[in-house]
Design a protein around this motif. Structure first.
Motif, PDB file in Angstrom:
ATOM      1  N   ASN A   1     -35.609   2.312 -25.033  1.00  0.00           N
ATOM      2  CA  ASN A   1     -36.562   2.875 -26.003  1.00  0.00           C
ATOM      3  C   ASN A   1     -36.768   4.357 -25.759  1.00  0.00           C
ATOM      4  OD1 ASN A   1     -38.083  -0.134 -25.331  1.00  0.00           O
ATOM      5  ND2 ASN A   1     -37.351   0.360 -27.375  1.00  0.00           N
TER       6      ASN A   1
ATOM      7  N   ASP B   1     -38.708   3.896 -35.288  1.00  0.00           N
ATOM      8  CA  ASP B   1     -39.673   3.395 -34.308  1.00  0.00           C
ATOM      9  C   ASP B   1     -39.861   1.907 -34.401  1.00  0.00           C
ATOM     10  OD1 ASP B   1     -39.985   5.864 -33.422  1.00  0.00           O
ATOM     11  OD2 ASP B   1     -41.645   6.335 -34.744  1.00  0.00           O
TER      12      ASP B   1
ATOM     13  N   ILE C   1     -44.914   1.294 -28.232  1.00  0.00           N
ATOM     14  CA  ILE C   1     -43.726   0.776 -27.554  1.00  0.00           C
ATOM     15  C   ILE C   1     -44.134   0.141 -26.223  1.00  0.00           C
ATOM     16  CG2 ILE C   1     -41.536   1.423 -26.444  1.00  0.00           C
ATOM     17  CD1 ILE C   1     -41.084   3.399 -28.680  1.00  0.00           C
TER      18      ILE C   1
ATOM     19  N   VAL D   1     -38.655   8.031 -27.460  1.00  0.00           N
ATOM     20  CA  VAL D   1     -39.475   8.713 -28.455  1.00  0.00           C
ATOM     21  C   VAL D   1     -39.064  10.172 -28.423  1.00  0.00           C
ATOM     22  CG1 VAL D   1     -41.806   9.476 -29.033  1.00  0.00           C
ATOM     23  CG2 VAL D   1     -41.423   7.124 -28.293  1.00  0.00           C
TER      24      VAL D   1
ATOM     25  N   LYS E   1     -46.875  10.852 -32.369  1.00  0.00           N
ATOM     26  CA  LYS E   1     -45.887  10.692 -31.294  1.00  0.00           C
ATOM     27  C   LYS E   1     -46.507   9.988 -30.089  1.00  0.00           C
ATOM     28  CE  LYS E   1     -42.514  12.379 -33.357  1.00  0.00           C
ATOM     29  NZ  LYS E   1     -41.258  11.681 -33.566  1.00  0.00           N
TER      30      LYS E   1
ATOM     31  N   GLU F   1     -46.835   6.428 -30.871  1.00  0.00           N
ATOM     32  CA  GLU F   1     -45.546   5.735 -30.780  1.00  0.00           C
ATOM     33  C   GLU F   1     -45.286   5.274 -29.342  1.00  0.00           C
ATOM     34  OE1 GLU F   1     -43.028   8.902 -32.903  1.00  0.00           O
ATOM     35  OE2 GLU F   1     -41.598   7.467 -32.074  1.00  0.00           O
TER      36      GLU F   1
END
Ligand code: ATP
Ligand code: MG
Length: 364
Positions: free
Chosen positions: A112, A138, A297, A114, A290, A293
């Motif tokens: 993952n 995302d 996650i 970002v 952000k 996000e």
């Protein structure tokens, strides 16, 4: 999770490099056009099997070559995980733990990331496709079924558009079949997006309040060409109705005018459309998204994603830089590109610095 090792073969201006990383902050330092963003792009591609800068993978292979390979060694709670992607003009081949993966949705999600890049500053004001891409990237990482359904949707959409463009006389029974299939997948895509945005809104709202000293209240709205319903069956029906209502127009224009591929997202600060907000407000909002996000996650996977910061420090004022750096100093592996170390001098964390010069990388 963190990336322990990265191997690059014939990607952009890198011929062959092998790098070892630490779980903390890694800085790629170099002048313009040396390959800093290319490195972040390689890490991004390894996670998501696509670039954030181009849809044309061919552009990614080093000039005068026709293939590239990326390999990574990921450290996760569950152990060390090798990932590999090979690209040739015939397509992509992905491996997880040395095993070939037949489906993209079985590959994406293991790693993952970002990314926060200067282009993201257009997220509020720019075209709807930017906002759709933001959701797709995302959501796709945390929900592999979303990616599978989105790709089914896109497949049928392409079929419908090809048929509309074919110039032959339209068979309404065939269009009925396509509309039905399109609505089945489209409704699921919309439903996943609504759920995701509601989660994102809750977390991003807290960030925005923090950044604005409780002055700004964030709401996020999904804008659809279809009447939104939480019940899947109703949503399918609404989508079919909308497709049929627009059918004559679609035949004339030779393209599909309703569905999630045309939908958009709007952000509001205290009920004002954030498009009309100041530049500072928009930057805070994007930073809030952000940071949210990262949180989402973490909530879903129980691990921190890897953070990629492409030259964004210089775009943020002191307060926003501090907020971002607070986030970094936690347990999140971060790769940051910059042309100067100015913004990082006061940082209280260990950093590993790599000097990037014309496709070569040297530890400082
Ligand atoms: P800036 O600070 O301006 O953002 P950067 O260090 O991030 O610069 P990159 O975008 O990473 O720069 O790299 C740009 C360089 O990569 C250019 O010089 C370009 O010629 C080279 N490049 C791009 N694609 C390829 C390719 N397919 N093969 C070889 N070199 C490439
Ligand atoms: Mg760059």
């Amino acid at each position: 999770m963190w990336l322990k090792e990265l191997e690059i073969h014939q990607f952009r201006n890198y011929t062959d490099v092998k790098l070892q990383f630490t779980p903390g902050l890694t800085v790629f330092l170099g002048q313009n056009a040396q390959g800093k963003t290319n490195l972040l792009e390689a890490i991004y591609f390894l996670a998501l099997t696509r670039s954030h800068r181009t849809r044309l993978d061919k552009e990614l292979t080093q000039f005068d070559t026709d293939n590239f390979r990326l390999q990574g060694l990921l450290s996760k709670l569950t152990g060390t995980l090798p990932l590999e992607i090979t690209w040739t003009s015939k397509g992509r081949m992905t491996k997880v733990n040395h095993l070939k993966q037949a489906k993209l949705s079985n590959y994406i999600g293991h790693m993952n990331v970002v990314l926060f890049a200067p282009e993201d500053l257009q997220l509020v004001k720019g075209s709807p496709s930017l906002r759709r891409k933001f959701i797709d990237m995302d959501l796709g990482q945390i929900k592999p079924t979303y990616l599978a359904e989105l790709s089914q949707y896109q497949h049928i959409l392409k079929q419908r558009n090809t048929y509309l463009k074919s110039g032959q006389s339209m068979d309404s029974n065939y269009l009925d079949v396509l509309d039905e299939q399109l609505a089945q997948y489209g409704a699921r895509v919309i439903q996943h997006r609504l759920q995701f945005l509601s989660n994102l809104e809750a977390v991003a709202r807290t960030q925005q309040e923090h950044l604005s000293h409780d002055r700004e209240f964030l709401t996020i709205q999904y804008e659809s060409s279809v009447d939104l319903q939480s019940d899947l069956q109703y949503l399918v029906k609404n989508l079919i109705d909308a497709l049929q209502e627009k059918r004559q127009k679609d035949i004339k224009k030779r393209t599909t005018s309703v569905g999630p591929h045309r939908d958009d997202v709007r952000f509001f600060l205290n009920e004002m459309d954030a498009k009309f907000g100041s530049q500072g407000q928009q930057r805070s909002l994007i930073l809030s998204l952000k940071l949210a996000e990262i949180q989402l996650i973490k909530d879903v996977t129980r691990e921190s994603p890897i953070l990629l910061l492409d030259d964004v420090m210089s775009e943020l004022d002191n307060q926003r830089q501090t907020r971002l750096l607070e986030a970094i100093s936690g347990d999140i592996q971060t790769f940051l590109t910059t042309t100067s170390l100015d913004h990082l001098q006061d940082l209280q964390i260990d950093l590993q610095i790599y000097n990037i010069h014309n496709g070569t990388i040297k530890p400082e």
